[in-house]
Design a protein around this motif. Structure first.
Motif, short mmCIF file in Angstrom:
data_model
loop_
_atom_site.label_atom_id
_atom_site.label_comp_id
_atom_site.label_asym_id
_atom_site.label_seq_id
_atom_site.Cartn_x
_atom_site.Cartn_y
_atom_site.Cartn_z
N ILE A 44 0.84 -1.20 0.00
CA ILE A 44 0.00 0.00 0.00
C ILE A 44 0.88 1.25 0.00
O ILE A 44 0.57 2.24 -0.65
N ASN A 45 2.00 1.22 0.71
CA ASN A 45 2.90 2.37 0.81
C ASN A 45 4.11 2.27 -0.12
O ASN A 45 5.10 2.95 0.09
N ALA A 46 4.03 1.44 -1.14
CA ALA A 46 5.16 1.28 -2.06
C ALA A 46 5.34 2.53 -2.91
O ALA A 46 4.38 3.13 -3.37
N VAL A 47 6.60 2.90 -3.11
CA VAL A 47 6.94 4.06 -3.92
C VAL A 47 7.92 3.59 -4.99
O VAL A 47 8.91 2.92 -4.69
N ASP A 48 7.65 3.97 -6.25
CA ASP A 48 8.53 3.61 -7.36
C ASP A 48 9.05 4.89 -8.00
O ASP A 48 8.26 5.79 -8.29
N GLN A 72 -1.56 8.06 -3.58
CA GLN A 72 -2.13 9.40 -3.71
C GLN A 72 -2.38 10.00 -2.34
O GLN A 72 -2.83 9.32 -1.42
N GLY A 73 -2.06 11.28 -2.19
CA GLY A 73 -2.36 11.98 -0.95
C GLY A 73 -1.37 11.77 0.17
O GLY A 73 -1.66 12.08 1.32
N LYS A 74 -0.16 11.27 -0.12
CA LYS A 74 0.84 11.05 0.93
C LYS A 74 2.11 11.84 0.59
O LYS A 74 2.52 11.91 -0.55
N ASP A 75 2.71 12.43 1.63
CA ASP A 75 3.97 13.13 1.45
C ASP A 75 5.08 12.11 1.20
O ASP A 75 5.08 11.02 1.76
N HIS A 103 -1.25 9.84 -8.77
CA HIS A 103 -0.33 8.78 -8.36
C HIS A 103 1.06 8.99 -8.94
O HIS A 103 2.04 8.52 -8.39
N MET A 104 1.14 9.71 -10.07
CA MET A 104 2.42 9.90 -10.73
C MET A 104 2.76 11.39 -10.77
O MET A 104 1.91 12.22 -11.10
N GLN A 105 4.01 11.70 -10.43
CA GLN A 105 4.49 13.07 -10.47
C GLN A 105 5.85 13.10 -11.16
O GLN A 105 6.68 12.22 -10.93
N ASN A 123 18.31 7.61 -5.85
CA ASN A 123 18.75 6.44 -5.10
C ASN A 123 17.54 5.67 -4.58
O ASN A 123 17.43 4.48 -4.80
N SER A 124 16.63 6.37 -3.88
CA SER A 124 15.42 5.72 -3.35
C SER A 124 14.40 6.78 -2.97
O SER A 124 14.74 7.94 -2.76
N CYS A 125 13.16 6.34 -2.85
CA CYS A 125 12.06 7.21 -2.40
C CYS A 125 11.23 6.44 -1.40
O CYS A 125 11.15 5.21 -1.43
N TRP A 126 10.54 7.16 -0.51
CA TRP A 126 9.74 6.53 0.54
C TRP A 126 8.62 7.48 0.96
O TRP A 126 8.67 8.66 0.70
N VAL A 127 7.62 6.92 1.62
CA VAL A 127 6.53 7.72 2.17
C VAL A 127 7.06 8.39 3.43
O VAL A 127 7.60 7.73 4.33
#
Length: 128
Positions: A44-48, A72-75, A103-105, A123-127
């Protein structure tokens, strides 16, 4: 004379064996439910993040253009790196991304460097 109940108790046939199977099955079911929930909550919190391009502005600056697909809707927060020709890190920056309606930016980040870079990447992204 020995009764059937006495023989069952003597040789381990009866309630004890059935009870251990029930308890073991219940424990296995609980473990499966917990593992399933952990898998779902992580996805649910996966970021690509995907690198789109980079531009070497000067000896001390790299601009990285990238795309993030996230809930969507998460920093979010992303670690952006600048590398030299030996793949050593010569600059990095944490970019904080406010929650968006999509969902995409697509974003651009400017990374200061301590030496001349040859590339820039996510390198990486996260919620956050």
């Amino acid at each position: 004379m020995t009764t059937a109940l006495e023989l069952d108790e003597r040789y381990g046939r009866g309630r004890r064996k059935r009870t251990s199977w029930i308890v073991g099955g219940a424990i296995a079911l609980v473990v499966i439910v917990i593992a399933s929930w952990m898998t779902v909550s992580q996805s649910i919190n996966a970021v690509d993040a995907d690198d789109l391009s980079y531009e070497l502005v000067d000896e001390h600056t790299v601009t990285v253009r990238f795309q993030v697909i996230a809930p969507q809707g998460k920093d979010l927060a992303c670690a952006i790196e600048a590398l030299d020709e030996e793949f050593g890190v010569v600059g990095w920056k944490i970019v904080e991304i406010p929650a968006g309606d999509s969902h995409m930016q697509q974003l651009t980040a400017t990374v200061p460097t301590v030496a001349e870079a040859t590339t820039g990447l996510v390198n990486s992204c996260w919620v956050a």
